[in-house]
Design a protein around this motif. Structure first.
Motif, PDB file in Angstrom:
ATOM      1  N   VAL B 109       0.755  -1.206  -0.051  1.00  0.00           N
ATOM      2  CA  VAL B 109       0.048  -0.232  -0.069  1.00  0.00           C
ATOM      3  C   VAL B 109       0.885   1.160  -0.078  1.00  0.00           C
ATOM      4  CG1 VAL B 109      -1.985  -1.145   1.057  1.00  0.00           C
ATOM      5  CG2 VAL B 109      -0.166   0.181   2.479  1.00  0.00           C
ATOM      6  N   CYS B 110       2.196   1.141   0.119  1.00  0.00           N
ATOM      7  CA  CYS B 110       2.946   2.574   0.327  1.00  0.00           C
ATOM      8  C   CYS B 110       4.139   2.457  -0.588  1.00  0.00           C
ATOM      9  CB  CYS B 110       3.664   2.431   1.815  1.00  0.00           C
ATOM     10  SG  CYS B 110       2.711   2.671   3.058  1.00  0.00           S
ATOM     11  N   ASP B 111       4.187   3.460  -1.250  1.00  0.00           N
ATOM     12  CA  ASP B 111       5.413   3.728  -2.091  1.00  0.00           C
ATOM     13  C   ASP B 111       6.544   4.306  -0.947  1.00  0.00           C
ATOM     14  OD1 ASP B 111       5.469   2.446  -4.777  1.00  0.00           O
ATOM     15  OD2 ASP B 111       3.504   3.976  -5.000  1.00  0.00           O
ATOM     16  N   TYR B 112       7.810   4.481  -1.682  1.00  0.00           N
ATOM     17  CA  TYR B 112       8.772   5.158  -0.889  1.00  0.00           C
ATOM     18  C   TYR B 112       8.679   6.639  -0.457  1.00  0.00           C
ATOM     19  CZ  TYR B 112      10.784   1.177  -3.069  1.00  0.00           C
ATOM     20  OH  TYR B 112      11.091  -0.001  -3.658  1.00  0.00           O
ATOM     21  N   GLY B 113       8.510   7.114   0.722  1.00  0.00           N
ATOM     22  CA  GLY B 113       8.186   8.312   1.237  1.00  0.00           C
ATOM     23  C   GLY B 113       6.701   8.321   1.552  1.00  0.00           C
ATOM     24  N   ASP B 114       5.842   7.544   1.315  1.00  0.00           N
ATOM     25  CA  ASP B 114       4.323   7.482   1.844  1.00  0.00           C
ATOM     26  C   ASP B 114       4.622   7.211   3.398  1.00  0.00           C
ATOM     27  OD1 ASP B 114       3.323   7.830  -0.274  1.00  0.00           O
ATOM     28  OD2 ASP B 114       2.892   5.992  -0.896  1.00  0.00           O
ATOM     29  N   ASP B 162      -1.260  14.115   3.350  1.00  0.00           N
ATOM     30  CA  ASP B 162      -1.532  13.791   1.997  1.00  0.00           C
ATOM     31  C   ASP B 162      -0.746  12.292   1.813  1.00  0.00           C
ATOM     32  OD1 ASP B 162       0.766  15.104   1.741  1.00  0.00           O
ATOM     33  OD2 ASP B 162      -0.143  16.158  -0.030  1.00  0.00           O
ATOM     34  N   LYS B 163       0.480  11.849   2.441  1.00  0.00           N
ATOM     35  CA  LYS B 163       1.038  11.049   2.138  1.00  0.00           C
ATOM     36  C   LYS B 163       0.919   9.629   2.946  1.00  0.00           C
ATOM     37  CE  LYS B 163       4.778  12.214  -0.644  1.00  0.00           C
ATOM     38  NZ  LYS B 163       4.874  11.622  -1.836  1.00  0.00           N
TER      39      LYS B 163
END
Lengths: 400, 400
Positions: B109-114, B162-163
């Motif tokens: 569910v997460c990309d880098y920086g999320d 928003d991340k």
């Protein structure tokens, strides 16, 4: 519903497993399918593994230390001594198969957006681990015509840029079956020195080197040992893939101290399998010798069959239990599917792995297949007969 | 030598394990050390696990499918039915412990920086997995004074930006022992809907809820099931931590289809442990009942001791086998070290986990310790006596 991550959406499905539904369908229709697509050895696991886990009688199945049990670490140290490789206890960490070892190695030396240089074609899961680690793959090409040996230095270093942190190389090679010469290992070692890179050395097929060839490990290059991260596994060596016991090792103690933090986060590798694995060192040497002879005979069966077929390009592989064959057709994946859906000999067919999934460069490998020889000689002969006849028939039908 | 990655250098060493050398030293000097720092159950693993793996007799220890063996997946389905949770076969993937399940969930569910929102204090390895996945932790605070129950909605949503992709929450809570009420679970569910987030629900301590409290799973919130990613494990439930068998499950089939790609990259979970785990479903219900009663008695011993000590802040925990106690001292880590190096009662001492490692926010938890009650009642009484006397003596010596 929030989106899934880009990184998971971008992961490719396993090229080795993605056509499995077609094989299932063929089997349901009553066809026998010879699996030349997977690297699951059919050799018996040494009995000592089972005897050991049967006598395990701790009332509580507890975590082990994150590094792994001392008995297993010490058995690895003894094993490597036989290969003239010296490790100390704090230079080895037990992992969940070679898979986790590769992931740990990438995590340890690369940040997001860094890259690693790999000769292509390469073990397809390197792509998956790179995706998970946020690392880019920068490939250089090796060719069927050269038996997948290394190209000239200038071709290799072209793949290196200022984001490159390591060269990842498997020796013997999966999916190519190449065994690099001492000069080739030396070349990679020199490049690592010149460009200040780590070497992630995947040597899980070390025991599978044929024709009495000499095997050179990166751990034999004494002047670069602090750059070498060894990835290994008992899976292939002792036909114990399901144990999921591997290791990461390095003479670079600072690196290993940091890798231990990764290991701590997932607590430990499976306890019972570690205990069984620690005893495998006592397997008689004849076991590995006999296994090697068996695979060499199989390699001969496959290679002889391939070399007879018109238009097939393939040098004799000398290690692991794979070969990549370049075929005189345009779309190897279509051929692989067709074998499962439209073809049989005496109601038997074969499953191959299309090779394009082993390349990072789009468009490469489209006319190649990987053949794995993990079935017995008789089955292999039948399978290669189907391969030959199938290829001829396919070419005829498709007009190529 | 090229640098190691920033991400591995930035990983913290396990706060639970980092003081182990001091405990080793104390033991070498002849002191007995009661371990209140680790969550390794001392309860016996059900015999059926051992009986099953002893009768395993496949000649080849092969890979299983990446999803896990059907017997185990089906046993999970049956287990959840007893909790009024319905899963289908393609909604569950077997993992290497709950650890890998958390990592897979973050990756999916997460990309880098999320980022992910977590109530702090939280299970320390969430930090490790976040670091590995390149995900930031955005914490909101829960307090000893409130028994670590959730704060008001406005405090929680302040952590969302928003991340933010998910809320990660363990229920019952490690390290706090909190069991969230149905209203609290509903609140998180509503926030997930309002802010379009996933919920990663770590429910590995589901069976450890005391005082006949009702347990509410996120899987009981029927209107948000496509947002819930369940993380679970047999480790604590069946006292089988060393098996490293967990699972990730979700009614969101698209998500699970993608998680399977992650699972394929590491091939499979350990075969023999999967086979043993599949039979654990047949463990008589009385086993779990008796285990729960035992832990509840231990909880009572710990809580009664803590509530008698002047200045200690701690509400009665109702789940898992941990409690966080706020102490009337400035530096709990110093107290933990001092207990090992400078203190004993009848040549016995205790090891605690300093709680600051369970917080993401720098400076929090410095006056708290986590106590794990995974030792028998008699030992626990002795250990809590040492805790009380030690704290009084420490305060006297340090003049606080």
């Amino acid at each position: 519903m929030p989106n899934l991550s880009e990184r998971i959406k971008n992961m490719q499905a396993s090229p080795i497993r993605k056509l499995a539904p077609l094989a299932e369908k063929a089997k349901k229709e009553g066809k026998k399918v010879y699996h030349l697509n997977i690297g699951q050895p059919d050799i018996e696991t040494p009995q000592i593994f089972y005897d050991t886990i049967k006598s395990f009688n701790n009332p509580v199945l507890a975590y082990t230390g994150s590094q792994g049990i001392p008995e297993l670490i010490n058995s690895y140290i003894r094993y490597y001594k036989e290969w003239n490789i010296d490790f100390e206890e704090d230079e080895i960490i037990v992992t969940n198969g070679g898979s986790e070892a590769i992931l740990f190695a990438l995590m340890a030396v690369c940040d997001y957006g860094d890259n690693i240089v790999i000769p292509e074609p390469f073990y397809t899961n390197y792509n998956g681990f790179s995706q998970i680690a946020g690392v880019n793959v920068s490939p250089f090409l090796t060719k069927a015509e050269d038996g997948f040996h290394l190209p000239k230095k200038e071709e290799i270093v072209k793949a290196i840029n200022d984001k490159t942190k390591a060269i990842l190389i498997s020796n013997p090679g999966n999916p190519t079956g190449v065994v690099y010469t001492k000069d080739e290992i030396r070349l990679i070692a020199d490049i690592a020195k010149e460009y200040d890179l780590y070497i992630i050395a995947d040597e899980v097929y070390r025991e599978f080197v044929y024709d009495n060839l000499e095997y050179t490990s990166f751990m034999h290059m004494k002047d670069i040992l602090d750059r070498v991260i060894l990835v290994d596994s008992i899976s292939k060596r002792y036909s114990a893939c399901g144990a999921r016991i591997g290791l990461i090792a390095s003479k670079n103690k600072e690196l290993m101290k940091n890798v231990l933090k990764l290991a701590q986060s997932r607590l430990c590798s499976p306890t019972i399998e570690q205990i069984g694995a620690a005893k495998l060192i006592e397997t008689p040497k004849e076991y590995l010798e006999k296994v090697k002879e068996e695979y060499q005979r199989r390699r001969d069966v496959v290679y002889e069959a391939l070399s007879k077929i018109e238009g097939v390009i393939c040098k004799k592989p000398t290690g692991a239990f794979y070969v990549i064959a370049k075929l005189p057709i345009k779309d190897a994946e279509d051929f692989v599917k067709w074998l499962l859906t439209d073809y049989s000999v005496d109601n038997e067919t074969i499953m191959l792995a299309p090779a394009d999934g082993f390349y990072a460069t789009e468009g490469l490998g489209k006319d190649e297949v990987r053949i794995s020889y993990c079935i017995n000689i008789d089955a292999l002969k039948k399978a290669m007969n189907i391969f030959e006849k199938g290829l001829i028939e396919y070419k005829k039908q498709k007009g190529c």
